[in-house]
Design an enzyme around this catalytic site. Structure first.
Site, PDB file in Angstrom:
ATOM      1  N   ASN A  32       0.820  -1.224   0.000  1.00  0.00           N
ATOM      2  CA  ASN A  32       0.000   0.000   0.000  1.00  0.00           C
ATOM      3  C   ASN A  32       0.852   1.271   0.000  1.00  0.00           C
ATOM      4  OD1 ASN A  32       0.795  -0.695   2.621  1.00  0.00           O
ATOM      5  ND2 ASN A  32      -0.985   0.257   3.558  1.00  0.00           N
ATOM      6  N   CYS A  55      -2.922   1.459   6.665  1.00  0.00           N
ATOM      7  CA  CYS A  55      -2.984   0.849   7.992  1.00  0.00           C
ATOM      8  C   CYS A  55      -3.633   1.796   8.982  1.00  0.00           C
ATOM      9  CB  CYS A  55      -1.587   0.462   8.458  1.00  0.00           C
ATOM     10  SG  CYS A  55      -0.409   1.799   8.312  1.00  0.00           S
ATOM     11  N   GLU A 100       8.300   3.163  14.704  1.00  0.00           N
ATOM     12  CA  GLU A 100       9.130   3.640  13.613  1.00  0.00           C
ATOM     13  C   GLU A 100       9.007   5.151  13.572  1.00  0.00           C
ATOM     14  OE1 GLU A 100       7.301   0.575  10.649  1.00  0.00           O
ATOM     15  OE2 GLU A 100       9.413   0.890  10.113  1.00  0.00           O
TER      16      GLU A 100
HETATM   17  P1  NAI Z   1       0.577  -9.797   4.122  1.00  0.00           P
HETATM   18  O1  NAI Z   1       0.762  -9.464   5.557  1.00  0.00           O
HETATM   19  O2  NAI Z   1       0.472 -11.236   3.799  1.00  0.00           O
HETATM   20  O3  NAI Z   1       1.779  -9.186   3.249  1.00  0.00           O
HETATM   21  C1  NAI Z   1       2.647  -8.144   3.676  1.00  0.00           C
HETATM   22  C2  NAI Z   1       4.085  -8.483   3.317  1.00  0.00           C
HETATM   23  O4  NAI Z   1       4.461  -9.681   3.993  1.00  0.00           O
HETATM   24  C3  NAI Z   1       4.352  -8.767   1.834  1.00  0.00           C
HETATM   25  O5  NAI Z   1       5.649  -8.307   1.500  1.00  0.00           O
HETATM   26  C4  NAI Z   1       4.328 -10.283   1.766  1.00  0.00           C
HETATM   27  O6  NAI Z   1       5.050 -10.795   0.673  1.00  0.00           O
HETATM   28  C5  NAI Z   1       5.005 -10.630   3.073  1.00  0.00           C
HETATM   29  N1  NAI Z   1       4.718 -11.968   3.579  1.00  0.00           N
HETATM   30  C6  NAI Z   1       3.606 -12.730   3.388  1.00  0.00           C
HETATM   31  N2  NAI Z   1       3.717 -13.897   4.036  1.00  0.00           N
HETATM   32  C7  NAI Z   1       4.921 -13.885   4.659  1.00  0.00           C
HETATM   33  C8  NAI Z   1       5.601 -14.798   5.503  1.00  0.00           C
HETATM   34  N3  NAI Z   1       5.071 -15.980   5.830  1.00  0.00           N
HETATM   35  N4  NAI Z   1       6.815 -14.468   5.993  1.00  0.00           N
HETATM   36  C9  NAI Z   1       7.355 -13.277   5.685  1.00  0.00           C
HETATM   37  N5  NAI Z   1       6.773 -12.371   4.879  1.00  0.00           N
HETATM   38  C10 NAI Z   1       5.559 -12.672   4.386  1.00  0.00           C
HETATM   39  O7  NAI Z   1      -0.698  -8.984   3.660  1.00  0.00           O
HETATM   40  P2  NAI Z   1      -1.566  -9.126   2.309  1.00  0.00           P
HETATM   41  O8  NAI Z   1      -1.992 -10.527   2.125  1.00  0.00           O
HETATM   42  O9  NAI Z   1      -0.859  -8.475   1.209  1.00  0.00           O
HETATM   43  O10 NAI Z   1      -2.848  -8.243   2.697  1.00  0.00           O
HETATM   44  C11 NAI Z   1      -3.881  -8.799   3.499  1.00  0.00           C
HETATM   45  C12 NAI Z   1      -4.416  -7.791   4.490  1.00  0.00           C
HETATM   46  O11 NAI Z   1      -3.377  -7.335   5.329  1.00  0.00           O
HETATM   47  C13 NAI Z   1      -4.986  -6.528   3.888  1.00  0.00           C
HETATM   48  O12 NAI Z   1      -6.298  -6.716   3.493  1.00  0.00           O
HETATM   49  C14 NAI Z   1      -4.853  -5.560   5.034  1.00  0.00           C
HETATM   50  O13 NAI Z   1      -5.962  -5.701   5.899  1.00  0.00           O
HETATM   51  C15 NAI Z   1      -3.603  -6.011   5.753  1.00  0.00           C
HETATM   52  N6  NAI Z   1      -2.441  -5.177   5.387  1.00  0.00           N
HETATM   53  C16 NAI Z   1      -1.991  -4.266   6.296  1.00  0.00           C
HETATM   54  C17 NAI Z   1      -0.951  -3.426   5.969  1.00  0.00           C
HETATM   55  C18 NAI Z   1      -0.453  -2.401   6.931  1.00  0.00           C
HETATM   56  O14 NAI Z   1      -0.041  -1.341   6.506  1.00  0.00           O
HETATM   57  N7  NAI Z   1      -0.410  -2.688   8.220  1.00  0.00           N
HETATM   58  C19 NAI Z   1      -0.294  -3.474   4.662  1.00  0.00           C
HETATM   59  C20 NAI Z   1      -0.786  -4.528   3.800  1.00  0.00           C
HETATM   60  C21 NAI Z   1      -1.841  -5.328   4.171  1.00  0.00           C
END
Ligand code: NAI
Ligand code: MG
Length: 497
Positions: A169, A301, A478
């Site tokens: 994002n 977020c 951060e």
């Molecule tokens: P995700 O948490 O799976 O992905 C975020 C990052 O983590 C990406 O770089 C991904 O490749 C990496 N990742 C995924 N699985 C991993 C693992 N097992 N070990 C290490 N790295 C890993 O989130 P996703 O599936 O893209 O989005 C799902 C939901 O997460 C969204 O709908 C939203 O609600 C939330 N989200 C929250 C964010 C925030 O800013 N806190 C940012 C993105 C998503």
């Protein structure tokens, strides 16, 4: 699509892609192919079409990147003085300002965000490098009052090899807010951008190398979370993990970190309240709400995704909000519409799932409530700007992060009820209040559980302001000086004299 008089934007709009995007992982100061030679596609969310390929990394590439970061920790980087480190970061900030437009166009194309927002992100990214450039030579310790017979002091040492797991994002902003302080502290880095948005982190690595960063100090591995992210956070030579993403993945990362007692920061999103009291400046509050939930199509977020409005002005406020939102133009991010696309088809379907469940449960939809099609782009993943009323504090619309342009409305009778509503979820990232009564505003700031509180301007502040969550929003901070201290380990030295 029409020509926009901007060479890069026109190139994308006419060819569907951009020339000269970085290719490969960035390891040891240069671009290298994935060892498996596997590649995957990144999509332009505004058209729902792939526009470029990038390396699909796995554990073998991660091993090479971590080895490179570990070796660099003991190389020339270690010999550099703090002001020399600061000068490299300062140079990077200047280069980022010079090249901001290209970075912003790539960020907009890859993530879907509106170009004006990507340009704003780039200003923030340059500021992050400037800010931490100035911090590099200020990481001083304390002297310890042990009496005449001892001399005691503390020093701040770099934690070592850091892993940065970056979401889709705010790809470059999140990368910068982790990488800049890690480098200022003297750490080395392996970054893993999200598979939806790999390109600007690779461009940043190349730029930092040009600014004078020694080989291996910053490495970037692209690929999926399962294939590249998981082996990185499980690597025994990684000393610190910064993870931004979902709660579910954050919990997995934390479990994996436990195996090697690896330090970590988790930034896991939220369901943040935005309280509007009857005594507020209504125009300011309206603009605040629109930005809080429709910036980046709500994929933030810290989005203000719950409007908690005092009953006395609820009808007027909602009426004026609807009048604004119903005029929104939806379109490709590079054309600067009012509302851009959703980053992926999966995210679009997830958003719609939340909304359709709420509709089935009888929640009242004020506007929106469905997947949208943009005539301007044909394909593309768009969601209508949506406003829905909640039914009580246990409503999933109050409890669950949607991560899209969907605003939940909660009506309260007074500040006490507003606080109860604000604190009613398991998240605690940010909270906002619009009120001209300083006592109400400061009481809210005192009693709300959140990492940061915004009074009369949602998202106020910049790199100077520490950022992070409580409860299921994660832990660690951060940005600000707290952000750089997170990349240091404190050593106490005591001498008897
Ligand atoms: P995700 O948490 O799976 O992905 C975020 C990052 O983590 C990406 O770089 C991904 O490749 C990496 N990742 C995924 N699985 C991993 C693992 N097992 N070990 C290490 N790295 C890993 O989130 P996703 O599936 O893209 O989005 C799902 C939901 O997460 C969204 O709908 C939203 O609600 C939330 N989200 C929250 C964010 C925030 O800013 N806190 C940012 C993105 C998503
Ligand atoms: Mg993409």
């Amino acid at each position: 699509m029409n020509a926009h008089g901007d060479a890069l934007v026109d190139e994308v709009l006419s060819t569907g892609t951009l020339k000269d995007l970085p290719q490969g992982h960035f390891i040891g100061g240069r671009f290298v192919k994935a060892m498996s030679d596997n590649a995957m596609e990144s999509f332009d969310p505004g058209r729902g079409r792939a526009f470029a390929r990038f390396a699909a990394g796995d554990a073998a590439d991660v091993d090479a990147a971590v080895a490179s970061a570990k070796a660099a920790l003991n190389g020339p980087w270690r010999q550099m003085s703090p002001p020399e480190r600061g000068r490299i970061l300062q140079k990077a900030a200047a280069l980022l300002r010079e090249r901001a437009h290209r970075f912003a166009v790539v960020e907009s194309l890859d993530s879907g965000k509106r170009l004006v927002e990507a340009e704003g992100d780039l200003r923030g990214v340059s500021r992050a490098f400037e800010y931490y450039a100035g911090a590099a030579d200020k990481l001083q310790g304390d002297s310890l009052p042990l009496g005449r017979n001892y001399i005691g002091f503390t020093t701040e040492e770099p934690v070592g090899v850091t892993a940065q797991i970056i979401p889709w994002n705010y790809p470059l902003s999140t990368a910068a807010r982790g990488i800049a302080p890690a480098l200022a502290a003297g750490c080395t880095v392996v970054a893993k951008p999200a598979e939806q948005t790999p390109f600007t982190t690779l461009m940043l690595a190349e730029l930092l190398h040009e600014a004078g960063l020694p080989d291996g100090v910053l490495n970037v591995i692209t690929g999926t979370g399962a294939q590249a992210g998981a082996p990185l956070v499980a690597h025994p030579d990684v000393d610190h993990i910064t993870f931004t993403g979902s709660v579910a993945t954050g919990m997995q990362v934390m479990r994996s970190a436990a195996d090697h007692v690896t330090r970590l920061i988790l930034e896991l999103g939220g369901k943040s309240p935005l309280v509007v009291l009857a005594d507020c400046n209504i125009d300011a509050a309206l603009s605040g709400v629109v930005e809080a939930i429709y910036e980046n199509a709500g994929q933030i977020c810290s989005a203000g995704s719950r409007l908690i409005v005092e009953r006395g002005i609820a009808d007027e406020f909602l009426g004026r909000l609807l009048a604004r939102v119903e005029k929104f133009k939806i379109g490709h991010g590079l054309t600067n519409p009012d509302l851009g696309p959703i980053n992926s088809l999966r995210q679009l379907e997830a958003i719609d799932g939340h909304v359709q469940r709420a509709i089935a449960a009888g929640n009242h939809v004020h506007t929106g409530g469905a997947i949208a099609k943009s005539e301007a782009t044909g394909g593309g993943w768009f969601y209508q700007p949506t406003i829905i009323s909640a039914q009580g504090l246990s409503d999933p619309l109050v409890q669950e992060e949607i991560f899209g342009p969907v605003l939940t409305v909660q009506i309260v009778n007074d500040i006490d009820e507003a606080l109860i509503a604000a604190n009613a979820t398991s998240y605690a990232l940010v909270a906002g209040i619009y009120s001209t009564n300083i006592v109400s505003a400061l009481r809210f700031a005192r009693d709300v559980d959140a990492g940061q509180v915004y009074i009369n301007e949602f998202f106020a502040g910049g790199i100077e302001v520490p950022f992070g969550g409580n409860r299921k929003s994660g832990f660690g901070r951060e940005k600000g000086m707290a952000g750089v201290r997170g990349y240091c380990k404190l050593k106490s030295v005591v001498a008897r004299i």
